[in-house]
Design a protein around this motif. Structure first.
Motif, PDB file in Angstrom:
ATOM      1  N   SER A  71       0.627  -1.399  -0.064  1.00  0.00           N
ATOM      2  CA  SER A  71       0.212  -0.136   0.148  1.00  0.00           C
ATOM      3  C   SER A  71       0.901   1.386   0.048  1.00  0.00           C
ATOM      4  O   SER A  71       0.465   2.132  -0.793  1.00  0.00           O
ATOM      5  CB  SER A  71      -0.885  -0.019   1.339  1.00  0.00           C
ATOM      6  OG  SER A  71      -1.597   1.185   1.420  1.00  0.00           O
ATOM      7  N   ARG A  72       1.938   1.210   0.607  1.00  0.00           N
ATOM      8  CA  ARG A  72       2.987   2.457   1.027  1.00  0.00           C
ATOM      9  C   ARG A  72       3.520   2.764  -0.403  1.00  0.00           C
ATOM     10  O   ARG A  72       3.653   3.650  -0.826  1.00  0.00           O
ATOM     11  CB  ARG A  72       3.799   2.244   1.829  1.00  0.00           C
ATOM     12  CG  ARG A  72       4.892   3.352   2.251  1.00  0.00           C
ATOM     13  CD  ARG A  72       5.536   3.252   3.591  1.00  0.00           C
ATOM     14  NE  ARG A  72       6.475   4.266   3.596  1.00  0.00           N
ATOM     15  CZ  ARG A  72       6.381   5.552   3.810  1.00  0.00           C
ATOM     16  NH1 ARG A  72       5.227   5.879   3.837  1.00  0.00           N
ATOM     17  NH2 ARG A  72       7.446   6.431   4.052  1.00  0.00           N
ATOM     18  N   ILE A  73       4.086   1.597  -1.082  1.00  0.00           N
ATOM     19  CA  ILE A  73       4.625   1.584  -2.420  1.00  0.00           C
ATOM     20  C   ILE A  73       3.762   2.323  -3.312  1.00  0.00           C
ATOM     21  O   ILE A  73       3.918   3.172  -4.171  1.00  0.00           O
ATOM     22  CB  ILE A  73       5.326   0.254  -2.764  1.00  0.00           C
ATOM     23  CG1 ILE A  73       6.538  -0.192  -1.978  1.00  0.00           C
ATOM     24  CG2 ILE A  73       5.622   0.614  -4.277  1.00  0.00           C
ATOM     25  CD1 ILE A  73       7.057  -1.318  -2.074  1.00  0.00           C
ATOM     26  N   ALA A  74       2.415   1.911  -3.295  1.00  0.00           N
ATOM     27  CA  ALA A  74       1.579   2.360  -4.241  1.00  0.00           C
ATOM     28  C   ALA A  74       1.181   3.444  -4.065  1.00  0.00           C
ATOM     29  O   ALA A  74       0.917   4.468  -4.801  1.00  0.00           O
ATOM     30  CB  ALA A  74       0.260   1.271  -4.280  1.00  0.00           C
TER      31      ALA A  74
ATOM     32  N   ALA B 289       1.977   9.218  -5.876  1.00  0.00           N
ATOM     33  CA  ALA B 289       2.569  10.510  -5.661  1.00  0.00           C
ATOM     34  C   ALA B 289       3.597  10.954  -6.645  1.00  0.00           C
ATOM     35  O   ALA B 289       3.527  11.968  -7.236  1.00  0.00           O
ATOM     36  CB  ALA B 289       3.186  10.860  -4.328  1.00  0.00           C
ATOM     37  N   ILE B 290       4.201   9.979  -6.917  1.00  0.00           N
ATOM     38  CA  ILE B 290       5.415  10.241  -8.115  1.00  0.00           C
ATOM     39  C   ILE B 290       4.612  10.520  -9.533  1.00  0.00           C
ATOM     40  O   ILE B 290       5.196  11.565 -10.078  1.00  0.00           O
ATOM     41  CB  ILE B 290       6.399   9.351  -8.303  1.00  0.00           C
ATOM     42  CG1 ILE B 290       7.265   9.382  -7.027  1.00  0.00           C
ATOM     43  CG2 ILE B 290       7.345   9.332  -9.396  1.00  0.00           C
ATOM     44  CD1 ILE B 290       8.409   8.013  -6.554  1.00  0.00           C
TER      45      ILE B 290
ATOM     46  N   PHE C 168      14.940   9.269  -1.843  1.00  0.00           N
ATOM     47  CA  PHE C 168      14.735   9.500  -0.475  1.00  0.00           C
ATOM     48  C   PHE C 168      13.600   8.387  -0.120  1.00  0.00           C
ATOM     49  O   PHE C 168      13.643   8.031   1.083  1.00  0.00           O
ATOM     50  CB  PHE C 168      14.004  10.979  -0.212  1.00  0.00           C
ATOM     51  CG  PHE C 168      15.130  11.860  -0.013  1.00  0.00           C
ATOM     52  CD1 PHE C 168      16.048  11.975   0.941  1.00  0.00           C
ATOM     53  CD2 PHE C 168      15.277  12.701  -1.066  1.00  0.00           C
ATOM     54  CE1 PHE C 168      16.903  12.902   1.092  1.00  0.00           C
ATOM     55  CE2 PHE C 168      16.264  13.809  -1.139  1.00  0.00           C
ATOM     56  CZ  PHE C 168      17.172  13.836   0.192  1.00  0.00           C
ATOM     57  N   VAL C 169      12.991   8.062  -1.234  1.00  0.00           N
ATOM     58  CA  VAL C 169      11.907   6.802  -1.113  1.00  0.00           C
ATOM     59  C   VAL C 169      12.752   5.606  -0.625  1.00  0.00           C
ATOM     60  O   VAL C 169      12.187   4.886   0.374  1.00  0.00           O
ATOM     61  CB  VAL C 169      10.946   6.869  -2.224  1.00  0.00           C
ATOM     62  CG1 VAL C 169      10.138   5.552  -2.160  1.00  0.00           C
ATOM     63  CG2 VAL C 169      10.129   8.046  -2.144  1.00  0.00           C
TER      64      VAL C 169
END
Length: 128
Positions: A13-16, A21-22, A97-98
């Protein structure tokens, strides 16, 4: 151990969310670049002058910035082109940073290398 399991379950979910956002950042950059270029083109077509003597145009960030502050049409167009060029560079910078936050140090190294190569290419391009 429990934190690791929780973070692993949230990872997709966080990666998605980060990818979304990117993706939005890239779209905003493209739209902003297009808008600035169109403004410069319209200004050039309406006034018929570039703001610079024939055969000359601003070179480098400082000259483009000064021309933009003076609202010279060619400088406005070049600002749009800079936004267009810098948008994917910003994407690489954000990805650094990600990956760092995700503690994926292999991709941190790869992304940092790509970013350094991009910066060096800009510096060499300015000198050449």
């Amino acid at each position: 151990m429990a934190n690791h399991e929780n973070s692993g379950g949230d990872a997709p979910s966080r990666i998605a969310d980060v990818e979304l956002a990117i993706s939005k950042m890239l779209r905003i950059g493209i739209v902003a670049a297009a808008a600035v270029i169109i403004i410069g083109l319209v200004q050039f077509l309406v006034t018929g002058v570039s703001g610079y003597p024939d055969g000359t145009y601003p070179l480098g960030f400082r000259a483009i910035w000064e021309g933009l502050l003076d609202m010279k049409s060619v400088a406005v167009i070049e600002t749009g082109l800079l936004i267009l060029i810098l948008t994917p560079v910003l994407r690489v910078f954000v990805s650094l940073f990600v990956f760092w936050q995700e503690k994926d140090y292999r991709f941190v190294a790869i992304t940092a290398t790509v970013f350094i190569i991009l910066v060096i290419s800009f510096l060499l391009g300015k000198a050449g």
